[in-house]
Design a protein around this motif. Structure first.
Motif, PDB file in Angstrom:
ATOM      1  N   LEU A  24       1.349  -3.704 -10.805  1.00 58.86           N
ATOM      2  CA  LEU A  24       0.210  -3.017 -11.229  1.00 58.86           C
ATOM      3  C   LEU A  24      -0.138  -1.996  -9.987  1.00 58.86           C
ATOM      4  O   LEU A  24      -0.279  -2.397  -8.872  1.00 58.86           O
ATOM      5  CB  LEU A  24      -0.948  -4.135 -11.278  1.00 58.86           C
ATOM      6  N   TRP A  25      -0.219  -0.864 -10.468  1.00 56.37           N
ATOM      7  CA  TRP A  25      -0.597   0.319  -9.469  1.00 56.37           C
ATOM      8  C   TRP A  25      -1.903   0.700  -9.740  1.00 56.37           C
ATOM      9  O   TRP A  25      -2.378   1.079 -10.608  1.00 56.37           O
ATOM     10  CB  TRP A  25       0.414   1.573  -9.817  1.00 56.37           C
ATOM     11  N   ILE A  26      -2.730   0.541  -8.631  1.00 56.73           N
ATOM     12  CA  ILE A  26      -4.056   0.636  -8.357  1.00 56.73           C
ATOM     13  C   ILE A  26      -4.687   1.612  -7.661  1.00 56.73           C
ATOM     14  O   ILE A  26      -4.648   1.563  -6.412  1.00 56.73           O
ATOM     15  CB  ILE A  26      -4.672  -0.913  -8.285  1.00 56.73           C
ATOM     16  N   VAL A  40       0.504  -0.034 -15.154  1.00 57.39           N
ATOM     17  CA  VAL A  40       1.291  -1.231 -15.114  1.00 57.39           C
ATOM     18  C   VAL A  40       2.940  -0.647 -15.579  1.00 57.39           C
ATOM     19  O   VAL A  40       3.022   0.022 -16.673  1.00 57.39           O
ATOM     20  CB  VAL A  40       0.939  -2.202 -15.999  1.00 57.39           C
ATOM     21  N   HIS A  41       3.660  -1.112 -14.581  1.00 55.14           N
ATOM     22  CA  HIS A  41       5.139  -0.826 -15.194  1.00 55.14           C
ATOM     23  C   HIS A  41       6.043  -1.841 -15.197  1.00 55.14           C
ATOM     24  O   HIS A  41       5.718  -2.930 -14.301  1.00 55.14           O
ATOM     25  CB  HIS A  41       5.749   0.396 -14.629  1.00 55.14           C
ATOM     26  N   HIS A  42       6.850  -1.996 -15.980  1.00 53.67           N
ATOM     27  CA  HIS A  42       8.025  -3.162 -15.929  1.00 53.67           C
ATOM     28  C   HIS A  42       8.832  -2.926 -14.616  1.00 53.67           C
ATOM     29  O   HIS A  42       9.094  -1.765 -14.165  1.00 53.67           O
ATOM     30  CB  HIS A  42       8.871  -3.166 -17.347  1.00 53.67           C
ATOM     31  N   ILE A  46      12.123   2.952 -14.751  1.00 54.99           N
ATOM     32  CA  ILE A  46      12.428   4.035 -13.535  1.00 54.99           C
ATOM     33  C   ILE A  46      11.011   4.777 -13.393  1.00 54.99           C
ATOM     34  O   ILE A  46      10.566   5.262 -14.337  1.00 54.99           O
ATOM     35  CB  ILE A  46      13.489   4.916 -13.957  1.00 54.99           C
ATOM     36  N   HIS A  47      10.667   4.918 -12.075  1.00 50.34           N
ATOM     37  CA  HIS A  47       9.286   5.757 -11.902  1.00 50.34           C
ATOM     38  C   HIS A  47       9.469   6.247 -10.570  1.00 50.34           C
ATOM     39  O   HIS A  47      10.354   6.047  -9.753  1.00 50.34           O
ATOM     40  CB  HIS A  47       8.255   4.566 -12.065  1.00 50.34           C
ATOM     41  N   GLY A  48       8.540   7.243 -10.512  1.00 50.85           N
ATOM     42  CA  GLY A  48       8.452   7.833  -9.102  1.00 50.85           C
ATOM     43  C   GLY A  48       7.089   8.698  -9.307  1.00 50.85           C
ATOM     44  O   GLY A  48       6.348   8.637  -9.943  1.00 50.85           O
ATOM     45  N   LEU A  96      16.162   5.393  -0.742  1.00 45.68           N
ATOM     46  CA  LEU A  96      15.341   5.242   0.753  1.00 45.68           C
ATOM     47  C   LEU A  96      14.130   5.981   0.365  1.00 45.68           C
ATOM     48  O   LEU A  96      13.152   6.327   1.395  1.00 45.68           O
ATOM     49  CB  LEU A  96      15.911   6.319   1.695  1.00 45.68           C
ATOM     50  N   PHE A  97      13.377   5.949  -1.004  1.00 46.01           N
ATOM     51  CA  PHE A  97      12.223   6.315  -1.284  1.00 46.01           C
ATOM     52  C   PHE A  97      11.807   7.768  -1.371  1.00 46.01           C
ATOM     53  O   PHE A  97      11.129   7.944  -2.260  1.00 46.01           O
ATOM     54  CB  PHE A  97      11.135   5.387  -0.418  1.00 46.01           C
ATOM     55  N   THR A  98      11.883   8.501  -0.156  1.00 47.05           N
ATOM     56  CA  THR A  98      11.428   9.716  -0.149  1.00 47.05           C
ATOM     57  C   THR A  98      12.693  10.591  -0.178  1.00 47.05           C
ATOM     58  O   THR A  98      12.644  12.072  -0.064  1.00 47.05           O
ATOM     59  CB  THR A  98      10.585  10.207   1.289  1.00 47.05           C
ATOM     60  N   ILE A 136       0.988  -1.229   0.091  1.00 48.32           N
ATOM     61  CA  ILE A 136       0.096  -0.055  -0.006  1.00 48.32           C
ATOM     62  C   ILE A 136       0.786   1.131   0.008  1.00 48.32           C
ATOM     63  O   ILE A 136       1.967   1.186   0.396  1.00 48.32           O
ATOM     64  CB  ILE A 136      -0.909   0.068   1.197  1.00 48.32           C
ATOM     65  N   LEU A 137       0.492   2.335  -0.604  1.00 46.94           N
ATOM     66  CA  LEU A 137       1.163   3.730  -0.715  1.00 46.94           C
ATOM     67  C   LEU A 137       0.439   4.762  -0.565  1.00 46.94           C
ATOM     68  O   LEU A 137      -0.635   5.057  -1.372  1.00 46.94           O
ATOM     69  CB  LEU A 137       1.711   3.499  -2.215  1.00 46.94           C
ATOM     70  N   VAL A 138       0.120   5.316   0.670  1.00 44.34           N
ATOM     71  CA  VAL A 138      -0.657   6.502   0.925  1.00 44.34           C
ATOM     72  C   VAL A 138      -0.226   7.572   1.241  1.00 44.34           C
ATOM     73  O   VAL A 138       0.654   7.663   2.159  1.00 44.34           O
ATOM     74  CB  VAL A 138      -1.664   5.854   2.138  1.00 44.34           C
ATOM     75  N   LYS A 139      -0.118   8.685   0.146  1.00 43.42           N
ATOM     76  CA  LYS A 139      -0.088  10.192   0.556  1.00 43.42           C
ATOM     77  C   LYS A 139      -1.294  10.913   1.055  1.00 43.42           C
ATOM     78  O   LYS A 139      -2.273  10.898   0.201  1.00 43.42           O
ATOM     79  CB  LYS A 139       0.547  10.740  -0.640  1.00 43.42           C
ATOM     80  N   GLU A 140      -1.116  11.253   2.227  1.00 43.12           N
ATOM     81  CA  GLU A 140      -2.303  12.053   2.783  1.00 43.12           C
ATOM     82  C   GLU A 140      -2.325  13.133   2.190  1.00 43.12           C
ATOM     83  O   GLU A 140      -1.442  13.737   1.855  1.00 43.12           O
ATOM     84  CB  GLU A 140      -2.247  12.115   4.345  1.00 43.12           C
TER      85      GLU A 140
END
Ligand SMILES: O=C(O)CCC(=O)C(=O)O
Length: 277
Positions: free
Chosen positions: A140-142, A211-213, A217-219, A171-173, A110-114
């Motif tokens: 798959l990003w849903i 959907v990405h492979h 590279i994504h963000g 470190l993601f952020t 899960i990826l939640v940005k308030e």
């Protein structure tokens, strides 16, 4: 392929499969039943408080701010995630895009940005984090909310899945690489005019799937929206050619222990999703 089971509304088209192959990502519009996606709102909120979820915004050290929280492997503890992540519709979509006969789940997130969460998701590849090798792996990003660039829609570097380069996880952020990992740091995509030109993002809503492979590279940008949450579930699927390949510096989950590089995926670690039972 004939009609698929589960909660998809349609098959992937030839054009969508070709775009995924060429660009390393594709947006599948209106492919899922939005009601089934939105039924995950409660499990997602429950997972926000689960031990497998972290406040990844904290890495950026910006003090008290609306949260960006991310979790992984919820399906192992929460049956609602197991039913969702193992739905054959999602396996069929992945099989078609990957050109694979069979598909197994690698993990769910899960990826939640308030609203107001001021954190970018720094550009990265999923390949850098996963203990696998092979070409047939995707995410798959849903989304559970309407999302656009102002609220943190995902952005991709077009064609980067074809680069013959191995990147370190970050470190993601913050862009700093995770200590002890191997490869080259992800380039400064937004600071490089040539790379910036390759960045593509699009607005999405419940029922759409981006959907990405796993080498793309994504963000994503911050959620600058005052009232709208940005909730997403990411599901990572692997096809026939994927094998374990353990990466230095990354945690190994309990169900992966005992395996070595080159082993096929263990169904207790990565359950079969397609073909369904
Ligand atoms: O949701 C985000 O901001 C990042 C998602 C991501 O990197 C992924 O699902 O692979």
């Amino acid at each position: 392929m004939g009609p698929v089971a589960g909660f998809s509304r349609r098959d992937v088209t030839d054009e969508e499969a070709a775009a995924f192959d060429l660009d390393g990502f594709v947006v599948l519009r209106d492919i899922l039943d939005p009601a089934v996606v939105l039924a995950m709102a409660e499990p997602v909120d429950r997972a926000l408080g689960a031990p497998e979820t972290a406040d990844v915004g904290a890495f950026a050290g910006k003090g008290e701010q609306p949260a960006f929280r991310a979790g992984v492997d919820h399906w192992r503890a929460d049956p609602a995630f197991a039913v969702f992540s193992l739905d054959p519709a999602l396996g069929a979509i992945s099989a078609r895009l990957l050109g694979s006969g069979a598909v197994n789940l690698y993990e769910d997130s899960i990826l939640v940005k308030e609203p107001g969460a001021p954190f970018r998701t720094e550009f990265h590849t999923d390949a850098a984090y996963f203990h696998i090798s092979g070409e047939q792996a995707c995410t798959l990003w849903i989304p559970l909310d309407e999302v656009d660039a102002s609220s943190g829609a995902l952005e991709y570097v077009r064609g980067s899945h074809r680069w013959d380069r191995e990147f370190r996880p970050n470190l993601f952020t913050v862009p700093d690489s995770i200590p002890g990992t191997e490869g080259e740091p992800v380039p400064d995509v937004l600071g490089d005019a040539g790379l910036r030109e390759l960045v593509v993002g699009s607005a999405l809503g419940p029922g759409d799937v981006a959907v990405h492979h796993y080498r793309t590279i994504h963000g994503s940008p911050a959620n600058t929206h005052a009232t709208r949450r940005r909730r997403a579930i990411s599901l990572r699927y692997c096809g026939d050619d994927v094998r374990y390949r353990f990466r230095a510096g990354m945690p190994v989950r309990r169900t992966q222990r005992g395996h070595t590089d080159g082993d096929p995926l263990d169904p207790l670690d990565c359950p079969r999703v397609w073909p369904g039972a």
